[in-house]
Design a protein around this motif. Structure first.
Motif, PDB file in Angstrom:
ATOM      1  N   ASP A 163      10.973  95.103  29.339  1.00 44.18           N
ATOM      2  CA  ASP A 163      12.379  94.825  29.394  1.00 44.18           C
ATOM      3  C   ASP A 163      12.561  93.284  29.112  1.00 44.18           C
ATOM      4  O   ASP A 163      12.378  92.513  29.975  1.00 44.18           O
ATOM      5  CB  ASP A 163      12.683  95.225  30.640  1.00 44.18           C
ATOM      6  CG  ASP A 163      14.280  95.334  30.812  1.00 44.18           C
ATOM      7  OD1 ASP A 163      15.071  94.319  30.046  1.00 44.18           O
ATOM      8  OD2 ASP A 163      14.724  95.777  31.774  1.00 44.18           O
ATOM      9  N   THR A 187      15.288  91.757  28.731  1.00 42.60           N
ATOM     10  CA  THR A 187      16.344  90.895  29.798  1.00 42.60           C
ATOM     11  C   THR A 187      15.686  90.657  30.983  1.00 42.60           C
ATOM     12  O   THR A 187      16.149  89.529  31.440  1.00 42.60           O
ATOM     13  CB  THR A 187      17.384  92.023  29.830  1.00 42.60           C
ATOM     14  OG1 THR A 187      16.971  93.302  30.693  1.00 42.60           O
ATOM     15  CG2 THR A 187      18.133  92.503  28.488  1.00 42.60           C
ATOM     16  N   GLN A 188      14.719  91.293  31.498  1.00 40.30           N
ATOM     17  CA  GLN A 188      14.074  90.914  32.702  1.00 40.30           C
ATOM     18  C   GLN A 188      13.262  89.794  32.401  1.00 40.30           C
ATOM     19  O   GLN A 188      13.170  88.850  33.232  1.00 40.30           O
ATOM     20  CB  GLN A 188      13.620  92.042  33.258  1.00 40.30           C
ATOM     21  CG  GLN A 188      14.409  93.020  33.765  1.00 40.30           C
ATOM     22  CD  GLN A 188      13.631  94.013  34.642  1.00 40.30           C
ATOM     23  OE1 GLN A 188      12.392  94.108  34.896  1.00 40.30           O
ATOM     24  NE2 GLN A 188      14.368  95.133  35.291  1.00 40.30           N
ATOM     25  N   ILE A 199      22.753  90.835  34.399  1.00 42.32           N
ATOM     26  CA  ILE A 199      22.471  91.735  33.311  1.00 42.32           C
ATOM     27  C   ILE A 199      21.033  92.370  33.249  1.00 42.32           C
ATOM     28  O   ILE A 199      21.164  93.573  33.069  1.00 42.32           O
ATOM     29  CB  ILE A 199      22.350  90.605  31.805  1.00 42.32           C
ATOM     30  CG1 ILE A 199      23.562  90.170  31.791  1.00 42.32           C
ATOM     31  CG2 ILE A 199      22.068  91.614  30.640  1.00 42.32           C
ATOM     32  CD1 ILE A 199      23.633  89.347  30.272  1.00 42.32           C
ATOM     33  N   ALA A 200      20.094  91.729  33.653  1.00 40.63           N
ATOM     34  CA  ALA A 200      18.755  92.441  33.639  1.00 40.63           C
ATOM     35  C   ALA A 200      18.654  93.454  34.718  1.00 40.63           C
ATOM     36  O   ALA A 200      17.941  94.259  34.359  1.00 40.63           O
ATOM     37  CB  ALA A 200      17.499  91.352  33.876  1.00 40.63           C
ATOM     38  N   ASP A 246      21.371  95.552  35.970  1.00 39.97           N
ATOM     39  CA  ASP A 246      22.086  96.462  35.847  1.00 39.97           C
ATOM     40  C   ASP A 246      23.488  96.222  36.509  1.00 39.97           C
ATOM     41  O   ASP A 246      24.104  97.142  36.882  1.00 39.97           O
ATOM     42  CB  ASP A 246      21.374  97.900  36.312  1.00 39.97           C
ATOM     43  CG  ASP A 246      20.289  98.301  35.632  1.00 39.97           C
ATOM     44  OD1 ASP A 246      20.356  98.134  34.359  1.00 39.97           O
ATOM     45  OD2 ASP A 246      19.294  98.672  36.002  1.00 39.97           O
ATOM     46  N   GLU A 263      19.756  94.629  23.003  1.00 39.98           N
ATOM     47  CA  GLU A 263      19.459  95.220  24.347  1.00 39.98           C
ATOM     48  C   GLU A 263      19.918  94.723  25.714  1.00 39.98           C
ATOM     49  O   GLU A 263      20.460  95.206  26.487  1.00 39.98           O
ATOM     50  CB  GLU A 263      17.829  94.798  24.604  1.00 39.98           C
ATOM     51  CG  GLU A 263      16.782  95.620  23.845  1.00 39.98           C
ATOM     52  CD  GLU A 263      15.271  95.223  24.358  1.00 39.98           C
ATOM     53  OE1 GLU A 263      15.271  95.132  25.560  1.00 39.98           O
ATOM     54  OE2 GLU A 263      14.613  95.353  23.583  1.00 39.98           O
ATOM     55  N   PHE A 264      20.359  93.474  25.440  1.00 41.03           N
ATOM     56  CA  PHE A 264      21.189  92.728  26.370  1.00 41.03           C
ATOM     57  C   PHE A 264      22.777  93.552  26.494  1.00 41.03           C
ATOM     58  O   PHE A 264      23.035  93.890  27.616  1.00 41.03           O
ATOM     59  CB  PHE A 264      21.567  91.392  26.085  1.00 41.03           C
ATOM     60  CG  PHE A 264      20.340  90.398  26.369  1.00 41.03           C
ATOM     61  CD1 PHE A 264      20.174  89.890  27.588  1.00 41.03           C
ATOM     62  CD2 PHE A 264      19.408  90.218  25.566  1.00 41.03           C
ATOM     63  CE1 PHE A 264      19.251  88.945  27.767  1.00 41.03           C
ATOM     64  CE2 PHE A 264      18.218  89.458  25.664  1.00 41.03           C
ATOM     65  CZ  PHE A 264      18.247  88.844  26.909  1.00 41.03           C
ATOM     66  N   LYS A 287      22.365  97.002  27.971  1.00 35.72           N
ATOM     67  CA  LYS A 287      22.286  96.618  29.380  1.00 35.72           C
ATOM     68  C   LYS A 287      23.512  96.662  30.223  1.00 35.72           C
ATOM     69  O   LYS A 287      23.902  96.958  31.201  1.00 35.72           O
ATOM     70  CB  LYS A 287      21.353  95.632  30.043  1.00 35.72           C
ATOM     71  CG  LYS A 287      19.935  95.687  29.810  1.00 35.72           C
ATOM     72  CD  LYS A 287      19.444  96.349  31.243  1.00 35.72           C
ATOM     73  CE  LYS A 287      17.826  96.535  31.476  1.00 35.72           C
ATOM     74  NZ  LYS A 287      17.233  96.107  32.522  1.00 35.72           N
ATOM     75  N   ASN A 306      25.608  99.723  30.159  1.00 40.69           N
ATOM     76  CA  ASN A 306      25.047 101.024  30.990  1.00 40.69           C
ATOM     77  C   ASN A 306      24.886 100.559  32.278  1.00 40.69           C
ATOM     78  O   ASN A 306      24.379 101.019  33.118  1.00 40.69           O
ATOM     79  CB  ASN A 306      23.737 101.570  30.420  1.00 40.69           C
ATOM     80  CG  ASN A 306      23.753 101.843  29.134  1.00 40.69           C
ATOM     81  OD1 ASN A 306      24.934 102.532  28.608  1.00 40.69           O
ATOM     82  ND2 ASN A 306      23.005 101.810  28.274  1.00 40.69           N
ATOM     83  N   ALA A 307      25.559  99.343  32.735  1.00 41.93           N
ATOM     84  CA  ALA A 307      25.385  98.766  34.062  1.00 41.93           C
ATOM     85  C   ALA A 307      26.167  99.638  35.134  1.00 41.93           C
ATOM     86  O   ALA A 307      27.060 100.417  34.915  1.00 41.93           O
ATOM     87  CB  ALA A 307      26.114  97.376  34.130  1.00 41.93           C
TER      88      ALA A 307
END
Lengths: 446, 204
Positions: free
Chosen positions: A348, A350-351, A385-386, A388, A431-432, A435, A438-439
């Motif tokens: 992931d 973002t993580q 962001i990472a 959710d 991807e960001f 995220k 879909n948070a």
């Protein structure tokens, strides 16, 4: 001999007795330190100049040029070896300190003769307790043999080496912060200029070199600067220690030609990606450096190529707007500290990006507002962001904070937080955004 | 320092307030050990005239921490007096560096790296497992005072992650690295710590 068979530093990695002076000397060790003591400082500097040796700590600055900044009439010059290796993804200097401490000591003797140094220091990371013990034991051995102290090797040269332990601060790897710390204060970076080579430790000219840089010197003196330059490519001489971590089958420290590309490094050196999965991103030189996408891996992991090769996309602040590195320069990536982080397609991004900016927020020394406040803000936004809880506009906010930090701080830690953030956004923006889209949202929220 | 004396200004500094609640306060230091004194004598000439006192601030703080287990206002006063520095300077240094414990840690200090190299290999699973088993949050000490758990930044062993380091109060000088951690290995480590020993057979 094959492409990967030549070794300068790593030949004796893993040999337990290699730590000892007896073994090191049996393999030809200290011969070049002895030779250096009978040489004119200028001729040592000339060999280093011919070798195209570039600093292995991160910036890749030509070592001979750094040395040449020391004023000729200086009465006291200090040599400080930067062994504060703490750039995440980097663990090569630790190997030198642990397996080959005498090579560092010999390199320091050579550099000290060239720079007319009487007192040299090694600033070693506080966490490296084992390496400190090994290094101190090696230095004690060298003193006992008369290779350090008064009139070494019976020559007119005297040299003391003192090991100084840090206490856990990433910022002390920055050379001026290191000097502040070595003087017994908080590890606060200083404005440059004046550069340490002119005004460093206690106001005296000081050369700060990385462990690996110094460890190359015995070989350069043995075989000549030109032979070292011939091992390299373009403006970069020698080989390079690269430490690889993450999702590869064989992580570790490798000494490699500078012509090796990212793809060769992963597939041929490190046995490919774990589980036969696909690569998603590679950080080429410690987490301060912009990430490379899978289609950018055919570039050699060499100082100039990583900065200039057009196969690597330029980092953007937002789509279509290139990040300005100052002086109309754009940013692709850099070879940095040789710490390669390989991420496979299950990562992931973002993580990973959050963990990197979180690190810089933890380690900001607090002197400059854009960095002190900015890195914490980056970490906060990246975290939501990472995990959710991203909000509309967060992706642009992240970019705008990063752009506000870069170039506006005393030292490079601010840039080190901003550059990877912008690079992740440039190359994995979808991807960001996904995220954030879909948070999890509280009921009733937009 | 007797409890009835009024606190000095420095001792009222927020960084040191927690001192009063620290167990083992009765150990408040009277003097630096002869070993520290010997080390000061050894290192002093390595620094230029007039600079050694300040330059020795980091080494002596670290050695004092080995002696007392932590650095509080009383330790700061001792170090400052010995090196000819102000307590303000020594406090500034002590609060800047991560490795200086402001409070007494548990018998074992378990430090788990969660930075990128370790994160990719599952360090947060390992760290969460430690938190759960010890019943603590980051920087907390287990109720029995046995283990302090700290999330740390990169330990420069990224290729062998997840990595943890264990420092033992009685032997502060030789923390061991534990590499390639997973649920099974961290359980074995936590079991050993609970039994009162560092599982050297698992470390390197």
């Amino acid at each position: 001999m094959g492409l990967f068979d030549v070794k300068i530093i790593s030949e004796h990695f893993g040999v337990p007795e290699a730590k000892g002076l007896e073994y090191y000397e049996r393999k030809g060790g200290y011969r070049n330190a002895r030779k250096a003591c009978g040489m004119a400082p200028e001729s040592i500097a000339a060999e280093v100049q011919a070798s195209n040796l570039r600093g292995r700590g991160g910036a890749g600055f030509p070592t001979a040029m750094k040395w040449s900044f020391v004023p000729k009439d200086a009465d006291t010059v200090y040599l400080v070896v930067n062994a504060d290796e703490s750039e995440p993804g980097t663990f090569k200097d630790r190997h030198i300190l642990f397996w080959n401490p005498h090579m560092l000591v010999e390199g320091m003797i050579i550099a000290s003769v060239a720079l007319k140094v009487r007192n040299a220091y090694i600033y070693i990371r506080g966490e490296m307790a084992r390496e400190y013990q090994v290094l101190q034991a090696a230095i004690d051995e060298a003193y006992a043999k008369g290779y350090l102290g008064e009139r070494i090797f019976g020559s007119g040269t005297s040299l003391d080496i003192t090991v100084y332990r840090g206490l856990g601060a990433y910022i002390c790897g920055e050379e001026t912060a290191l000097l502040s710390s070595l003087e017994g204060g908080r590890g606060w970076p200083r404005l440059k200029p004046p550069f340490p080579a002119v005004k460093g430790l206690w106001g005296k000219p000081t050369i700060v070199n990385n462990v690996e840089t110094i460890a190359n010197l015995p070989w350069i003196l043995e075989h000549g600067g030109k032979a070292f330059a011939d091992l390299g490519t373009g403006r970069s001489g020698g080989l390079r220690l690269v430490s690889v971590c993450g999702h590869v089958n064989k992580p570790g420290v490798y000494e490699l030609p500078l012509t090796v590309t990212g793809r060769q490094l992963i597939d041929e050196v490190c046995g490919g990606i774990k589980g036969g999965r696909k690569v998603k991103g590679v950080i080429p030189g410690g987490v301060s450096m912009p990430v490379l996408a899978p289609d950018e891996l055919d570039v050699p992991f060499e100082f100039d190529a990583l900065q200039k090769d057009e196969r690597i996309r330029e980092v953007e602040v937002r789509p279509g707007q290139k990040f300005d590195l100052g002086g109309n320069r754009t940013l692709r990536t850099m070879a940095g500290s040789g710490g390669v982080v390989v991420m496979d397609d299950t990562t992931d991004i973002t993580q990973a990006a959050w963990r990197i900016v979180h690190f810089f927020a933890e380690e900001s020394c607090g002197q400059c507002t854009p960095c002190r406040e900015g890195t914490g803000w980056l970490a906060q936004v990246a975290h939501r962001i990472a995990f959710d809880h991203g909000r509309a506009g967060d992706v642009d906010l992240l970019a705008s904070i990063a752009d506000g930090i870069a170039g506006n701080t005393i030292c490079a830690l601010g840039d080190a937080a901003a550059w990877p953030t912008l690079a992740f956004l440039t190359k994995y923006r979808d991807e960001f955004e996904a995220k954030v889209r879909n948070a999890h949202r509280p009921k009733g929220a937009a | 320092m007797a409890g009835s004396e009024p606190l000095t200004k420095m001792q009222r500094h927020p960084s040191f307030r927690a001192r009063k609640a620290v167990p083992g306060k009765e150990l408040s230091p009277q003097e630096l050990s002869p070993q520290i004194e010997a080390r000061i004598q050894q290192l002093w000439p390595r620094f230029p005239e007039g600079r050694a006192g300040q330059a020795l601030c980091l080494p002596v703080l670290y050695l004092a921490q080995e002696q007392f287990g932590y650095v509080d206002a009383a330790v700061v006063d001792l170090v400052a007096a010995r090196l000819g520095l102000t307590a303000a300077h020594v406090t500034g240094v002590a609060t800047f560096y991560f490795m200086i414990n402001k409070a007494r840690p548990g018998r074992y200090h378990l430090q788990v790296c969660t930075n990128i190299g370790c994160q990719l290999m599952g360090a947060y699973d390992v760290f969460e497992r430690c938190k759960k088993r010890l019943g603590v949050e980051n920087k907390g000490t287990s109720a029995d005072g046995n283990v302090t758990l700290t999330e740390v930044e990169c330990l420069a062993a990224c290729g062998y992650g997840p990595v943890a380091q264990i420092a033992e109060r009685e032997k502060p000088e030789i923390p061991l690295y534990f590499e390639n951690l997973d649920a099974k290995r961290i359980d074995a480590i936590l079991d050993a710590l609970a039994e009162g020993r560092v599982p050297t057979e698992l470390g390197n």
